[in-house]
Motif scaffolding. Structure first.
Motif, short mmCIF file in Angstrom:
data_model
loop_
_atom_site.label_atom_id
_atom_site.label_comp_id
_atom_site.label_asym_id
_atom_site.label_seq_id
_atom_site.Cartn_x
_atom_site.Cartn_y
_atom_site.Cartn_z
N ILE A 68 -40.12 6.18 -26.11
CA ILE A 68 -39.27 5.33 -25.26
C ILE A 68 -37.93 6.00 -25.02
N PHE A 69 -37.35 6.57 -26.05
CA PHE A 69 -36.06 7.23 -25.90
C PHE A 69 -36.15 8.37 -24.88
N ASN A 70 -37.23 9.15 -24.95
CA ASN A 70 -37.40 10.24 -23.99
C ASN A 70 -37.48 9.72 -22.56
N LYS A 71 -38.07 8.55 -22.36
CA LYS A 71 -38.20 7.96 -21.02
C LYS A 71 -36.85 7.52 -20.45
N ILE A 72 -36.02 6.94 -21.31
CA ILE A 72 -34.82 6.29 -20.77
C ILE A 72 -33.51 6.96 -21.18
N SER A 73 -33.55 8.09 -21.86
CA SER A 73 -32.32 8.72 -22.33
C SER A 73 -31.39 9.12 -21.19
N ASP A 74 -31.95 9.61 -20.10
CA ASP A 74 -31.12 10.00 -18.94
C ASP A 74 -30.41 8.78 -18.35
N GLU A 75 -31.13 7.69 -18.24
CA GLU A 75 -30.57 6.44 -17.70
C GLU A 75 -29.44 5.92 -18.60
N ILE A 76 -29.66 5.97 -19.89
CA ILE A 76 -28.63 5.49 -20.83
C ILE A 76 -27.39 6.38 -20.77
N ASP A 77 -27.60 7.69 -20.74
CA ASP A 77 -26.46 8.61 -20.65
C ASP A 77 -25.67 8.39 -19.37
N ALA A 78 -26.36 8.15 -18.28
CA ALA A 78 -25.70 7.96 -16.99
C ALA A 78 -24.92 6.64 -16.94
N ASN A 79 -25.37 5.63 -17.67
CA ASN A 79 -24.73 4.31 -17.62
C ASN A 79 -24.30 3.84 -19.01
N ARG A 80 -23.57 4.65 -19.71
CA ARG A 80 -23.13 4.31 -21.07
C ARG A 80 -22.34 3.01 -21.11
N ASP A 81 -21.51 2.79 -20.13
CA ASP A 81 -20.69 1.57 -20.10
C ASP A 81 -21.56 0.32 -20.01
N LEU A 82 -22.60 0.41 -19.23
CA LEU A 82 -23.49 -0.73 -19.02
C LEU A 82 -24.25 -1.09 -20.31
N TYR A 83 -24.58 -0.08 -21.09
CA TYR A 83 -25.39 -0.30 -22.31
C TYR A 83 -24.57 -0.13 -23.60
N ALA A 84 -23.25 -0.23 -23.52
CA ALA A 84 -22.37 0.03 -24.66
C ALA A 84 -22.70 -0.85 -25.86
N GLN A 85 -22.93 -2.13 -25.62
CA GLN A 85 -23.21 -3.04 -26.73
C GLN A 85 -24.53 -2.67 -27.41
N GLU A 86 -25.55 -2.40 -26.65
CA GLU A 86 -26.85 -2.03 -27.21
C GLU A 86 -26.77 -0.70 -27.97
N ILE A 87 -25.99 0.23 -27.41
CA ILE A 87 -25.82 1.52 -28.08
C ILE A 87 -25.15 1.33 -29.43
N ARG A 88 -24.12 0.47 -29.49
CA ARG A 88 -23.45 0.19 -30.76
C ARG A 88 -24.42 -0.45 -31.76
N GLN A 89 -25.24 -1.37 -31.29
CA GLN A 89 -26.22 -2.00 -32.18
C GLN A 89 -27.20 -0.97 -32.73
N MET A 90 -27.66 -0.08 -31.86
CA MET A 90 -28.58 0.97 -32.32
C MET A 90 -27.88 1.90 -33.31
#
Length: 158
Positions: A68-90
């Motif tokens: 899953i990480f390999n599938k969405i890592s580019d998307e997460i890197d491009a939109n760090r602000d959008l996923y900031a809370q989830e990234i902190r939880q992880m």
């Protein structure tokens, strides 16, 4: 769509934490079994088997997480602000997982030392039993020779 992938990754990390907690419990049981002289080998094997199942489950979770990480890592890197809370939880989950992994490694090292001592004691007991059996065999052979008495004629007349 990415949110569901992120949710699945978070669930995977949380499940991994639970499994690591179970391994910590099993390590404690294993330690107690190594200390207890009356434990049966089959009981110890049950603990080892349960731990092996947990490790297999962890490997499956890690493989799924990585896919899953390999599938969405580019998307997460491009939109760090959008996923900031989830990234902190992880990140929090990963820190806890790392702490538990270190704890497990320390427990495993202690259990390994206990296992070496237990095997050393068992080897010494086996050696003692073998030497005792050898001494018993020699004693029996010696006694067989002592018990044999040539026939004698006794005259009871006076």
């Amino acid at each position: 769509m990415q949110e569901t992938y992120i949710d699945v990754m978070l669930q995977s990390l949380r499940k991994k934490e639970l499994i690591l907690d179970r391994i910590i419990e099993l390590d404690e049981l294993q330690r107690a079994a190594l200390i207890d002289q009356s434990i049966k080998p089959d009981d110890f094997d049950v603990i080892v088997e349960q731990k092996s199942n947990c490790i297999d489950e962890l490997n499956l979770i890690d493989e799924g997480f990585q896919e899953i990480f390999n599938k969405i890592s580019d998307e997460i890197d491009a939109n760090r602000d959008l996923y900031a809370q989830e990234i902190r939880q992880m990140q929090d989950c990963i820190r806890r997982i790392t702490d538990k992994s270190v704890q497990i490694q320390a427990q495993e090292a202690r259990n390994k030392d206990l296992m070496k001592k237990k095997f050393s004691t068992i080897r010494r007991q086996v050696k003692d039993i073998r030497s005792n059996q050898g001494a018993l065999k020699k004693y029996n052979q010696a006694m067989k020779k002592v018990e044999y008495v040539d026939p004698h004629f006794l005259d009871n007349k006076k």
